[in-house]
Design a protein around this motif. Structure first.
Motif, PDB file in Angstrom:
ATOM      1  N   TYR A 173       7.000   2.747  -3.487  1.00  9.49           N
ATOM      2  CA  TYR A 173       7.361   1.648  -2.589  1.00  9.49           C
ATOM      3  C   TYR A 173       8.323   0.767  -3.378  1.00  9.49           C
ATOM      4  O   TYR A 173       8.010   0.361  -4.510  1.00  9.49           O
ATOM      5  CB  TYR A 173       6.153   0.808  -2.169  1.00  9.49           C
ATOM      6  N   ARG A 194       4.281   8.930  -5.388  1.00 11.55           N
ATOM      7  CA  ARG A 194       4.457   8.028  -4.249  1.00 11.55           C
ATOM      8  C   ARG A 194       5.182   6.774  -4.739  1.00 11.55           C
ATOM      9  O   ARG A 194       5.025   6.360  -5.884  1.00 11.55           O
ATOM     10  CB  ARG A 194       3.110   7.640  -3.646  1.00 11.55           C
ATOM     11  N   LYS A 243       0.871  -1.165   0.000  1.00 11.08           N
ATOM     12  CA  LYS A 243       0.000   0.000   0.000  1.00 11.08           C
ATOM     13  C   LYS A 243       0.915   1.225   0.000  1.00 11.08           C
ATOM     14  O   LYS A 243       1.801   1.348   0.847  1.00 11.08           O
ATOM     15  CB  LYS A 243      -0.881   0.012   1.248  1.00 11.08           C
ATOM     16  N   LEU A 244       0.697   2.105  -0.974  1.00  8.55           N
ATOM     17  CA  LEU A 244       1.506   3.322  -1.018  1.00  8.55           C
ATOM     18  C   LEU A 244       1.140   4.194   0.173  1.00  8.55           C
ATOM     19  O   LEU A 244      -0.026   4.395   0.469  1.00  8.55           O
ATOM     20  CB  LEU A 244       1.272   4.067  -2.329  1.00  8.55           C
ATOM     21  N   GLN A 245       2.158   4.668   0.876  1.00  3.72           N
ATOM     22  CA  GLN A 245       1.920   5.397   2.116  1.00  3.72           C
ATOM     23  C   GLN A 245       2.222   6.881   1.964  1.00  3.72           C
ATOM     24  O   GLN A 245       2.900   7.300   1.045  1.00  3.72           O
ATOM     25  CB  GLN A 245       2.751   4.801   3.245  1.00  3.72           C
ATOM     26  N   ARG A 246       1.671   7.632   2.886  1.00  4.68           N
ATOM     27  CA  ARG A 246       1.933   9.071   2.945  1.00  4.68           C
ATOM     28  C   ARG A 246       3.173   9.284   3.809  1.00  4.68           C
ATOM     29  O   ARG A 246       3.643   8.386   4.462  1.00  4.68           O
ATOM     30  CB  ARG A 246       0.743   9.793   3.545  1.00  4.68           C
ATOM     31  N   GLY A 247       3.660  10.494   3.798  1.00  3.11           N
ATOM     32  CA  GLY A 247       4.840  10.812   4.601  1.00  3.11           C
ATOM     33  C   GLY A 247       6.086  10.802   3.747  1.00  3.11           C
ATOM     34  O   GLY A 247       6.100  10.307   2.621  1.00  3.11           O
ATOM     35  N   LYS A 248       7.130  11.356   4.286  1.00  2.00           N
ATOM     36  CA  LYS A 248       8.405  11.511   3.583  1.00  2.00           C
ATOM     37  C   LYS A 248       9.011  10.149   3.225  1.00  2.00           C
ATOM     38  O   LYS A 248       8.866   9.190   3.968  1.00  2.00           O
ATOM     39  CB  LYS A 248       9.353  12.293   4.490  1.00  2.00           C
ATOM     40  N   GLY A 293       7.237   6.134   0.401  1.00  3.37           N
ATOM     41  CA  GLY A 293       6.717   7.415   0.844  1.00  3.37           C
ATOM     42  C   GLY A 293       6.299   8.296  -0.313  1.00  3.37           C
ATOM     43  O   GLY A 293       6.285   7.880  -1.464  1.00  3.37           O
ATOM     44  N   GLN A 294       5.932   9.531   0.034  1.00  2.00           N
ATOM     45  CA  GLN A 294       5.544  10.541  -0.952  1.00  2.00           C
ATOM     46  C   GLN A 294       6.752  11.407  -1.269  1.00  2.00           C
ATOM     47  O   GLN A 294       7.590  11.645  -0.406  1.00  2.00           O
ATOM     48  CB  GLN A 294       4.465  11.461  -0.382  1.00  2.00           C
ATOM     49  N   ASN A 309       8.310  14.992  -3.665  1.00  4.76           N
ATOM     50  CA  ASN A 309       8.310  16.120  -4.586  1.00  4.76           C
ATOM     51  C   ASN A 309       9.728  16.171  -5.139  1.00  4.76           C
ATOM     52  O   ASN A 309      10.655  16.583  -4.436  1.00  4.76           O
ATOM     53  CB  ASN A 309       7.986  17.438  -3.871  1.00  4.76           C
ATOM     54  N   GLN A 329       5.711  15.017  -8.713  1.00  2.00           N
ATOM     55  CA  GLN A 329       5.184  14.560  -7.427  1.00  2.00           C
ATOM     56  C   GLN A 329       4.643  13.151  -7.567  1.00  2.00           C
ATOM     57  O   GLN A 329       4.062  12.798  -8.599  1.00  2.00           O
ATOM     58  CB  GLN A 329       4.055  15.483  -6.967  1.00  2.00           C
TER      59      GLN A 329
END
Length: 161
Positions: free
Chosen positions: A128, A126, A13-18, A141-142, A144, A124
Protein backbone atom coordinates in the motif's frame (compact mmCIF):
# COMPACT_ATOMS: atom_id res chain seq x y z
CA UNK A 1 -11.66 -2.72 -5.48
CA UNK A 2 -9.58 0.47 -5.73
CA UNK A 3 -7.68 1.49 -2.60
CA UNK A 4 -8.63 4.60 -0.60
CA UNK A 5 -5.99 7.31 -0.29
CA UNK A 6 -4.77 8.12 3.22
CA UNK A 7 -1.48 9.24 4.71
CA UNK A 8 -2.50 7.74 8.08
CA UNK A 9 -0.49 4.51 7.97
CA UNK A 10 -2.37 3.23 11.07
CA UNK A 11 -5.59 3.07 8.99
CA UNK A 12 -3.98 1.10 6.16
CA UNK A 13 -5.01 -2.52 5.67
CA UNK A 14 -3.10 -4.52 3.08
CA UNK A 15 -5.61 -5.83 0.57
CA UNK A 16 -5.85 -8.84 -1.68
CA UNK A 17 -6.23 -8.59 -5.43
CA UNK A 18 -4.04 -7.27 -8.20
CA UNK A 19 -1.99 -4.12 -7.61
CA UNK A 20 -4.13 -1.17 -8.70
CA UNK A 21 -5.10 2.40 -7.81
CA UNK A 22 -4.48 5.84 -9.29
CA UNK A 23 -1.26 7.51 -10.44
CA UNK A 24 -1.47 11.27 -11.02
CA UNK A 25 -5.27 11.09 -11.18
CA UNK A 26 -5.45 8.28 -13.77
CA UNK A 27 -6.66 4.74 -13.00
CA UNK A 28 -3.78 2.28 -12.68
CA UNK A 29 -3.71 -1.52 -13.00
CA UNK A 30 -0.27 -3.13 -12.81
CA UNK A 31 0.41 -5.30 -15.83
CA UNK A 32 3.85 -6.28 -14.56
CA UNK A 33 5.81 -6.30 -11.33
CA UNK A 34 9.60 -6.58 -11.13
CA UNK A 35 12.42 -6.50 -8.61
CA UNK A 36 15.66 -5.35 -10.23
CA UNK A 37 18.61 -6.27 -8.01
CA UNK A 38 21.83 -4.26 -8.28
CA UNK A 39 24.12 -4.92 -5.33
CA UNK A 40 22.27 -3.98 -2.13
CA UNK A 41 19.68 -1.89 -3.99
CA UNK A 42 16.43 -3.63 -4.94
CA UNK A 43 14.06 -1.65 -7.17
CA UNK A 44 10.47 -2.87 -6.89
CA UNK A 45 8.45 -1.61 -9.84
CA UNK A 46 4.84 -1.86 -10.95
CA UNK A 47 4.17 -1.07 -14.62
CA UNK A 48 1.14 -0.48 -16.79
CA UNK A 49 1.57 -0.54 -20.54
CA UNK A 50 3.60 -2.64 -22.96
CA UNK A 51 5.68 0.02 -24.71
CA UNK A 52 9.36 0.71 -24.00
CA UNK A 53 8.15 3.56 -21.79
CA UNK A 54 5.35 2.38 -19.52
CA UNK A 55 2.12 4.38 -19.52
CA UNK A 56 2.33 4.56 -15.73
CA UNK A 57 4.82 3.17 -13.28
CA UNK A 58 5.63 3.17 -9.57
CA UNK A 59 9.20 2.40 -8.45
CA UNK A 60 10.43 1.81 -4.89
CA UNK A 61 14.17 1.88 -4.17
CA UNK A 62 14.70 -0.58 -1.29
CA UNK A 63 18.08 -0.85 0.40
CA UNK A 64 19.05 -4.13 2.05
CA UNK A 65 22.18 -5.23 3.87
CA UNK A 66 24.67 -7.26 1.80
CA UNK A 67 23.48 -10.87 1.48
CA UNK A 68 20.01 -10.04 2.84
CA UNK A 69 16.95 -11.33 0.94
CA UNK A 70 13.52 -9.76 0.59
CA UNK A 71 11.76 -12.78 2.14
CA UNK A 72 10.15 -11.73 5.41
CA UNK A 73 11.11 -8.06 4.98
CA UNK A 74 8.52 -5.41 5.75
CA UNK A 75 8.36 -1.63 5.83
CA UNK A 76 5.84 0.60 7.58
CA UNK A 77 6.50 4.20 6.59
CA UNK A 78 4.57 7.14 8.01
CA UNK A 79 4.85 10.67 6.56
CA UNK A 80 7.20 11.68 9.42
CA UNK A 81 9.51 8.61 9.15
CA UNK A 82 13.07 9.68 8.36
CA UNK A 83 15.22 6.51 8.70
CA UNK A 84 15.38 3.56 6.28
CA UNK A 85 12.84 5.29 4.02
CA UNK A 86 12.79 3.97 0.44
CA UNK A 87 12.61 6.55 -2.32
CA UNK A 88 9.36 6.25 -4.32
CA UNK A 89 9.16 7.44 -7.92
CA UNK A 90 5.93 7.80 -9.88
CA UNK A 91 6.01 7.99 -13.67
CA UNK A 92 3.07 8.89 -15.88
CA UNK A 93 2.40 9.96 -19.47
CA UNK A 94 -0.07 12.83 -19.78
CA UNK A 95 0.49 12.61 -23.56
CA UNK A 96 1.21 9.18 -25.11
CA UNK A 97 3.36 10.79 -27.84
CA UNK A 98 5.94 11.96 -25.31
CA UNK A 99 8.23 10.32 -22.76
CA UNK A 100 6.82 9.95 -19.24
CA UNK A 101 7.07 12.58 -16.56
CA UNK A 102 8.33 11.57 -13.15
CA UNK A 103 8.37 12.79 -9.57
CA UNK A 104 10.36 11.39 -6.64
CA UNK A 105 9.36 11.21 -2.97
CA UNK A 106 12.12 10.73 -0.38
CA UNK A 107 9.64 10.99 2.52
CA UNK A 108 6.22 12.43 3.44
CA UNK A 109 4.29 9.44 2.08
CA UNK A 110 2.51 6.46 3.71
CA UNK A 111 3.51 2.90 2.88
CA UNK A 112 3.08 -0.63 4.10
CA UNK A 113 5.07 -3.24 2.21
CA UNK A 114 5.64 -6.86 3.11
CA UNK A 115 7.38 -9.66 1.29
CA UNK A 116 6.02 -13.09 2.17
CA UNK A 117 8.14 -15.23 -0.10
CA UNK A 118 11.14 -15.01 -2.40
CA UNK A 119 12.86 -17.45 -4.70
CA UNK A 120 15.71 -16.71 -7.07
CA UNK A 121 13.30 -15.49 -9.75
CA UNK A 122 10.08 -14.48 -7.93
CA UNK A 123 9.22 -12.21 -4.98
CA UNK A 124 5.69 -12.24 -3.56
CA UNK A 125 4.10 -9.71 -1.27
CA UNK A 126 1.54 -7.01 -0.60
CA UNK A 127 1.81 -3.24 -0.78
CA UNK A 128 0.00 0.00 0.00
CA UNK A 129 1.52 3.37 -1.00
CA UNK A 130 -0.14 6.80 -0.80
CA UNK A 131 1.85 9.81 -2.03
CA UNK A 132 1.48 13.39 -0.76
CA UNK A 133 0.75 14.77 -4.23
CA UNK A 134 -2.19 16.95 -5.26
CA UNK A 135 -3.67 14.07 -7.31
CA UNK A 136 -3.66 11.71 -4.28
CA UNK A 137 -1.70 8.92 -5.96
CA UNK A 138 -2.44 5.58 -4.27
CA UNK A 139 -1.44 2.03 -5.26
CA UNK A 140 -2.19 -1.20 -3.37
CA UNK A 141 -2.60 -4.95 -3.77
CA UNK A 142 -0.84 -8.31 -3.92
CA UNK A 143 2.02 -8.96 -6.30
CA UNK A 144 4.24 -11.65 -7.78
CA UNK A 145 7.32 -9.76 -8.97
CA UNK A 146 9.86 -11.22 -11.37
CA UNK A 147 13.36 -10.88 -9.89
CA UNK A 148 15.96 -9.66 -12.37
CA UNK A 149 19.67 -9.49 -11.52
CA UNK A 150 21.30 -6.39 -13.03
CA UNK A 151 24.65 -7.29 -14.52
CA UNK A 152 27.37 -4.63 -14.74
CA UNK A 153 27.89 -3.46 -18.33
CA UNK A 154 31.57 -4.50 -18.40
CA UNK A 155 30.72 -8.04 -17.24
CA UNK A 156 27.86 -8.29 -19.72
CA UNK A 157 30.13 -7.15 -22.58
CA UNK A 158 32.89 -9.60 -21.55
CA UNK A 159 30.36 -12.44 -21.45
CA UNK A 160 29.10 -11.58 -24.94
CA UNK A 161 32.50 -12.32 -26.60
Amino acid sequence: MPPKWTLDVEKVKLQRGKVNGKISGTNFLAGGAFVDVNGVTHVLSFREGTNYFSDQELLLYLKLKPGESLKGQSWTIAPDTRTNVPTVVKKWRPNPRFAPQQKSFANGYAMKLEFVNQSEDLAQGRIYVALPDAEQTVVAGQFNATVRQVRPVAAAAAGAG
